[in-house]
Design a protein around this motif. Structure first.
Motif, mmCIF file in Angstrom:
data_model
loop_
_atom_site.group_PDB
_atom_site.id
_atom_site.type_symbol
_atom_site.label_atom_id
_atom_site.label_comp_id
_atom_site.label_asym_id
_atom_site.label_seq_id
_atom_site.Cartn_x
_atom_site.Cartn_y
_atom_site.Cartn_z
ATOM 1 N N THR A 210 0.861 -1.172 0.000
ATOM 2 C CA THR A 210 0.000 0.000 0.000
ATOM 3 C C THR A 210 0.899 1.223 0.000
ATOM 4 O OG1 THR A 210 -1.913 1.036 1.072
ATOM 5 C CG2 THR A 210 -0.193 0.156 2.522
ATOM 6 N N SER A 211 0.329 2.396 0.242
ATOM 7 C CA SER A 211 1.132 3.608 0.277
ATOM 8 C C SER A 211 0.927 4.335 1.589
ATOM 9 C CB SER A 211 0.736 4.535 -0.891
ATOM 10 O OG SER A 211 -0.548 5.095 -0.656
ATOM 11 N N SER A 212 1.813 5.273 1.870
ATOM 12 C CA SER A 212 1.708 6.046 3.106
ATOM 13 C C SER A 212 0.416 6.853 3.136
ATOM 14 C CB SER A 212 2.916 6.978 3.246
ATOM 15 O OG SER A 212 3.007 7.856 2.123
ATOM 16 N N THR A 213 -0.105 7.213 1.971
ATOM 17 C CA THR A 213 -1.368 7.958 1.905
ATOM 18 C C THR A 213 -2.508 7.170 2.518
ATOM 19 O OG1 THR A 213 -0.663 9.120 -0.095
ATOM 20 C CG2 THR A 213 -3.028 9.060 0.361
ATOM 21 N N VAL A 214 -2.564 5.882 2.226
ATOM 22 C CA VAL A 214 -3.628 5.049 2.782
ATOM 23 C C VAL A 214 -3.480 4.947 4.296
ATOM 24 C CG1 VAL A 214 -4.823 2.838 2.625
ATOM 25 C CG2 VAL A 214 -3.634 3.745 0.619
ATOM 26 N N LEU A 215 -2.243 4.767 4.755
ATOM 27 C CA LEU A 215 -1.994 4.658 6.196
ATOM 28 C C LEU A 215 -2.428 5.921 6.932
ATOM 29 C CD1 LEU A 215 1.513 2.939 6.358
ATOM 30 C CD2 LEU A 215 -0.746 1.879 6.391
ATOM 31 N N GLU A 216 -2.247 7.073 6.310
ATOM 32 C CA GLU A 216 -2.619 8.337 6.949
ATOM 33 C C GLU A 216 -4.124 8.425 7.205
ATOM 34 O OE1 GLU A 216 -1.169 11.257 4.265
ATOM 35 O OE2 GLU A 216 0.957 10.883 4.744
ATOM 36 N N HIS A 217 -4.915 7.700 6.435
ATOM 37 C CA HIS A 217 -6.367 7.752 6.585
ATOM 38 C C HIS A 217 -6.921 6.578 7.383
ATOM 39 C CE1 HIS A 217 -5.834 10.575 3.201
ATOM 40 N NE2 HIS A 217 -6.942 11.126 3.651
ATOM 41 N N ALA A 218 -6.053 5.739 7.899
ATOM 42 C CA ALA A 218 -6.480 4.577 8.681
ATOM 43 C C ALA A 218 -6.345 4.870 10.170
ATOM 44 C CB ALA A 218 -5.642 3.359 8.303
ATOM 45 N N THR A 219 -6.913 4.005 10.986
ATOM 46 C CA THR A 219 -6.814 4.165 12.435
ATOM 47 C C THR A 219 -5.387 3.874 12.903
ATOM 48 O OG1 THR A 219 -7.382 1.852 12.853
ATOM 49 C CG2 THR A 219 -9.210 3.438 12.718
ATOM 50 N N SER A 220 -5.059 4.383 14.067
ATOM 51 C CA SER A 220 -3.714 4.167 14.607
ATOM 52 C C SER A 220 -3.468 2.688 14.879
ATOM 53 C CB SER A 220 -3.516 4.979 15.882
ATOM 54 O OG SER A 220 -4.477 4.622 16.862
ATOM 55 N N ASP A 221 -4.490 1.965 15.308
ATOM 56 C CA ASP A 221 -4.338 0.526 15.560
ATOM 57 C C ASP A 221 -3.949 -0.214 14.289
ATOM 58 O OD1 ASP A 221 -4.951 0.850 18.200
ATOM 59 O OD2 ASP A 221 -7.016 0.152 18.036
ATOM 60 N N GLU A 222 -4.558 0.169 13.172
ATOM 61 C CA GLU A 222 -4.230 -0.500 11.910
ATOM 62 C C GLU A 222 -2.859 -0.072 11.416
ATOM 63 O OE1 GLU A 222 -4.408 -3.087 8.853
ATOM 64 O OE2 GLU A 222 -5.911 -2.925 10.442
ATOM 65 N N ARG A 223 -2.527 1.208 11.544
ATOM 66 C CA ARG A 223 -1.222 1.694 11.075
ATOM 67 C C ARG A 223 -0.076 0.970 11.758
ATOM 68 N NH1 ARG A 223 -3.597 6.884 11.510
ATOM 69 N NH2 ARG A 223 -2.429 7.313 13.430
ATOM 70 N N GLN A 224 -0.260 0.578 13.009
ATOM 71 C CA GLN A 224 0.795 -0.099 13.751
ATOM 72 C C GLN A 224 1.140 -1.464 13.166
ATOM 73 O OE1 GLN A 224 -0.433 -0.247 17.842
ATOM 74 N NE2 GLN A 224 -0.464 1.977 18.076
ATOM 75 N N LEU A 225 0.278 -1.992 12.327
ATOM 76 C CA LEU A 225 0.494 -3.308 11.734
ATOM 77 C C LEU A 225 1.185 -3.227 10.370
ATOM 78 C CD1 LEU A 225 -2.973 -4.881 12.626
ATOM 79 C CD2 LEU A 225 -0.800 -5.174 13.837
ATOM 80 N N TRP A 226 1.581 -2.008 9.985
ATOM 81 C CA TRP A 226 2.228 -1.787 8.692
ATOM 82 C C TRP A 226 3.550 -1.058 8.892
ATOM 83 C CZ3 TRP A 226 -0.211 -3.140 3.940
ATOM 84 C CH2 TRP A 226 -1.496 -3.680 4.104
ATOM 85 N N GLU A 227 4.449 -1.249 7.950
ATOM 86 C CA GLU A 227 5.767 -0.615 8.006
ATOM 87 C C GLU A 227 6.078 0.023 6.666
ATOM 88 O OE1 GLU A 227 10.224 -1.712 9.583
ATOM 89 O OE2 GLU A 227 8.985 -3.313 8.759
ATOM 90 N N SER A 228 6.423 1.306 6.689
ATOM 91 C CA SER A 228 6.772 2.023 5.463
ATOM 92 C C SER A 228 8.185 1.665 5.035
ATOM 93 C CB SER A 228 6.653 3.535 5.672
ATOM 94 O OG SER A 228 5.321 3.894 5.947
ATOM 95 N N GLY A 229 8.415 1.722 3.732
ATOM 96 C CA GLY A 229 9.727 1.350 3.200
ATOM 97 C C GLY A 229 10.179 2.274 2.095
ATOM 98 N N ARG A 230 10.551 1.698 0.990
ATOM 99 C CA ARG A 230 11.146 2.458 -0.102
ATOM 100 C C ARG A 230 10.121 3.317 -0.826
ATOM 101 N NH1 ARG A 230 10.630 -0.845 -5.110
ATOM 102 N NH2 ARG A 230 9.435 -2.722 -4.557
ATOM 103 N N SER A 231 10.642 4.271 -1.598
ATOM 104 C CA SER A 231 9.813 5.124 -2.443
ATOM 105 C C SER A 231 10.006 4.712 -3.899
ATOM 106 C CB SER A 231 10.186 6.596 -2.265
ATOM 107 O OG SER A 231 9.909 7.037 -0.956
ATOM 108 N N VAL A 232 8.925 4.731 -4.653
ATOM 109 C CA VAL A 232 8.988 4.437 -6.086
ATOM 110 C C VAL A 232 8.120 5.456 -6.821
ATOM 111 C CG1 VAL A 232 9.330 1.963 -5.704
ATOM 112 C CG2 VAL A 232 7.024 2.849 -6.038
#
Length: 225
Positions: free
Chosen positions: A179-201
């Motif tokens: 997914t992208s950081s944009t999606v994470l920004e619109h999700a709950t904090s509980d859900e964001r904690q289950l994802w890790e951001s990485g490289r940019s493309v």
């Protein structure tokens, strides 16, 4: 209404819902559907099965269809569990929408949760190599086609991005969900904690880079969360 006529109406309602989705069927039965669209903000999940073309070359049609039906059964189960609309099946791929044709209270969180649990369920089932892409943003949603034959669908850059993230996920050796950081920004904090951001493309057709994110291990294993 006579019992026979009522039963027939319910049978047609059920059949119609299976073909176009129950939410679309309800809207069509409530008022005459017509061509046209509206702007919506939704989350999009695109999933693609890897290797089905090669499988079709060496296996019988019955074997391939059975595999695809098992695959899509899991997709529908997890999508509908989180309030998603399975918009269409495309060969060995599927497009799920969260936020159309009916509103969703938290489309980004629901799409991310679906991506995690769906991927985990398919891994547990065995025999499925997949790619999943999740995006969030504006789309045009509505009935598209001709007066004699149309379908409800969504179009726009948000949908295109989901397909491109899916292609990246299919080739990524470390994850099958992106997914992208944009999606994470619109999700709950509980859900964001289950994802890790990485490289940019820089995705095809876009000028600005996209920061990718993938489920971390505990998110991948949370098949029912």
């Amino acid at each position: 209404l006579p019992l026979v006529e009522t039963d027939e109406r319910e049978r047609l309602r059920s059949l119609f819902g299976r073909h176009v989705g129950h939410d679309v069927a309800q809207r069509a039965l409530a008022s005459a559907p017509r061509l046209g669209g509206e702007n919506r903000t939704v989350a999009v999940l695109f999933i693609d099965l890897v290797g089905s073309t090669a499988l079709a070359e060496r296996e019988s049609a019955a074997t391939v269809v059975d595999l695809l039906n098992r695959f899509f059964a899991v997709v529908v189960e997890h999508g509908e569990r989180n309030g998603g609309f399975v918009n269409k099946f495309e060969g060995d791929a599927a497009l799920l929408i969260f936020g159309a044709p009916v509103d969703h209270p938290d489309p980004a969180t629901a799409a991310l949760r679906t991506a995690r649990t769906l991927a985990a369920a398919l891994r547990a089932d065995g025999g499925f190599e997949i790619g999943i892409g999740v995006t969030y943003g504006p789309v045009i949603a509505g009935n598209i086609g001709a007066e004699s034959r149309f379908e409800y669908t969504v179009i726009g850059d948000t949908v295109n991005q989901a397909a491109r993230l899916t292609d990246l996920a299919k080739d990524d050796p470390d994850t099958d969900v992106l997914t992208s950081s944009t999606v994470l920004e619109h999700a709950t904090s509980d859900e964001r904690q289950l994802w890790e951001s990485g490289r940019s493309v820089t995705l095809r057709g876009r000028s600005a880079p996209t920061v990718l994110a993938a489920p971390i291990l505990r998110g991948q294993q949370a098949s029912t969360r």
